[in-house]
Design a protein around this motif. Structure first.
Motif, PDB file in Angstrom:
ATOM      1  N   ILE A  45       5.785 -30.455   7.250  1.00 37.66           N
ATOM      2  CA  ILE A  45       4.726 -30.629   8.248  1.00 37.66           C
ATOM      3  C   ILE A  45       5.192 -31.453   9.449  1.00 37.66           C
ATOM      4  O   ILE A  45       5.016 -31.021  10.589  1.00 37.66           O
ATOM      5  N   PRO A  46       5.842 -32.628   9.264  1.00 37.01           N
ATOM      6  CA  PRO A  46       6.348 -33.342  10.445  1.00 37.01           C
ATOM      7  C   PRO A  46       7.405 -32.539  11.210  1.00 37.01           C
ATOM      8  O   PRO A  46       7.450 -32.574  12.441  1.00 37.01           O
ATOM      9  N   GLY A  47       8.231 -31.801  10.486  1.00 39.16           N
ATOM     10  CA  GLY A  47       9.233 -30.965  11.151  1.00 39.16           C
ATOM     11  C   GLY A  47       8.596 -29.875  11.994  1.00 39.16           C
ATOM     12  O   GLY A  47       9.028 -29.609  13.121  1.00 39.16           O
ATOM     13  N   ALA A  48       7.561 -29.238  11.458  1.00 44.93           N
ATOM     14  CA  ALA A  48       6.875 -28.189  12.210  1.00 44.93           C
ATOM     15  C   ALA A  48       6.177 -28.762  13.446  1.00 44.93           C
ATOM     16  O   ALA A  48       6.210 -28.155  14.525  1.00 44.93           O
ATOM     17  N   LEU A  52       7.051 -27.813  17.299  1.00 44.53           N
ATOM     18  CA  LEU A  52       6.005 -27.358  18.211  1.00 44.53           C
ATOM     19  C   LEU A  52       5.956 -28.229  19.467  1.00 44.53           C
ATOM     20  O   LEU A  52       5.812 -27.719  20.580  1.00 44.53           O
ATOM     21  N   ALA A  53       6.085 -29.543  19.292  1.00 43.98           N
ATOM     22  CA  ALA A  53       6.050 -30.457  20.439  1.00 43.98           C
ATOM     23  C   ALA A  53       7.242 -30.210  21.367  1.00 43.98           C
ATOM     24  O   ALA A  53       7.096 -30.192  22.590  1.00 43.98           O
ATOM     25  N   LEU A  54       8.420 -30.016  20.794  1.00 44.17           N
ATOM     26  CA  LEU A  54       9.598 -29.769  21.618  1.00 44.17           C
ATOM     27  C   LEU A  54       9.547 -28.400  22.286  1.00 44.17           C
ATOM     28  O   LEU A  54      10.027 -28.222  23.405  1.00 44.17           O
ATOM     29  N   LYS A  55       8.982 -27.422  21.610  1.00 46.00           N
ATOM     30  CA  LYS A  55       8.885 -26.059  22.147  1.00 46.00           C
ATOM     31  C   LYS A  55       7.939 -26.004  23.342  1.00 46.00           C
ATOM     32  O   LYS A  55       8.154 -25.241  24.276  1.00 46.00           O
ATOM     33  N   THR A  56       6.866 -26.806  23.326  1.00 49.96           N
ATOM     34  CA  THR A  56       5.866 -26.749  24.396  1.00 49.96           C
ATOM     35  C   THR A  56       5.963 -27.918  25.370  1.00 49.96           C
ATOM     36  O   THR A  56       5.062 -28.093  26.189  1.00 49.96           O
ATOM     37  N   GLU A  57       7.038 -28.697  25.293  1.00 51.23           N
ATOM     38  CA  GLU A  57       7.173 -29.851  26.181  1.00 51.23           C
ATOM     39  C   GLU A  57       7.258 -29.412  27.639  1.00 51.23           C
ATOM     40  O   GLU A  57       8.088 -28.574  28.002  1.00 51.23           O
ATOM     41  N   GLY A  58       6.389 -29.939  28.474  1.00 48.49           N
ATOM     42  CA  GLY A  58       6.387 -29.636  29.902  1.00 48.49           C
ATOM     43  C   GLY A  58       5.777 -28.290  30.238  1.00 48.49           C
ATOM     44  O   GLY A  58       5.750 -27.899  31.405  1.00 48.49           O
ATOM     45  N   LYS A  59       5.286 -27.561  29.265  1.00 50.06           N
ATOM     46  CA  LYS A  59       4.755 -26.231  29.519  1.00 50.06           C
ATOM     47  C   LYS A  59       3.354 -26.278  30.119  1.00 50.06           C
ATOM     48  O   LYS A  59       2.987 -25.414  30.908  1.00 50.06           O
ATOM     49  N   TYR A  60       2.580 -27.258  29.732  1.00 48.00           N
ATOM     50  CA  TYR A  60       1.202 -27.352  30.185  1.00 48.00           C
ATOM     51  C   TYR A  60       1.006 -28.605  31.021  1.00 48.00           C
ATOM     52  O   TYR A  60       1.524 -29.655  30.694  1.00 48.00           O
ATOM     53  N   ASP A  61       0.226 -28.469  32.106  1.00 48.58           N
ATOM     54  CA  ASP A  61      -0.126 -29.618  32.932  1.00 48.58           C
ATOM     55  C   ASP A  61      -1.543 -30.032  32.559  1.00 48.58           C
ATOM     56  O   ASP A  61      -2.506 -29.355  32.918  1.00 48.58           O
ATOM     57  N   LEU A  62      -1.680 -31.100  31.812  1.00 51.37           N
ATOM     58  CA  LEU A  62      -2.974 -31.515  31.311  1.00 51.37           C
ATOM     59  C   LEU A  62      -3.631 -32.594  32.167  1.00 51.37           C
ATOM     60  O   LEU A  62      -4.649 -33.140  31.780  1.00 51.37           O
ATOM     61  N   ARG A  63      -3.035 -32.896  33.330  1.00 53.12           N
ATOM     62  CA  ARG A  63      -3.619 -33.912  34.194  1.00 53.12           C
ATOM     63  C   ARG A  63      -4.880 -33.359  34.842  1.00 53.12           C
ATOM     64  O   ARG A  63      -4.903 -32.262  35.381  1.00 53.12           O
TER      65      ARG A  63
END
Length: 74
Positions: A45-48, A52-63
């Motif tokens: 679970i922590p690995g997944a 997921l966090a590394l795969k989507t890093e910088g992909k979305y602008d949530l500001r």
């Protein structure tokens, strides 16, 4: 009147449960199920979530829109 009651009767089943819960480490046995759950919760679970966090890093602008931002940015 606010002191402990002398007529308080404790439930024997609850007392047994509390004792078992306090001494749970004494009754633990490693079984295949416990080993699998431990690996799942400590590695899979922590690995997944890390992947997921590394795969989507910088992909979305949530500001959100701030004061002074133009509406044309949205």
């Amino acid at each position: 009147m606010a002191g402990p009651s002398k007529s308080l009767v404790l439930d024997p089943a609850l007392q047994k449960y509390y004792e078992l819960n306090a001494n749970r480490y004494k009754y633990f046995r490693w079984t295949p199920r416990h080993a699998w759950l431990s690996v799942l919760y400590m590695a899979v679970i922590p690995g997944a979530l890390t992947w997921l966090a590394l795969k989507t890093e910088g992909k979305y602008d949530l500001r959100g829109k701030r004061k002074g931002d133009t509406i044309a940015e949205w």
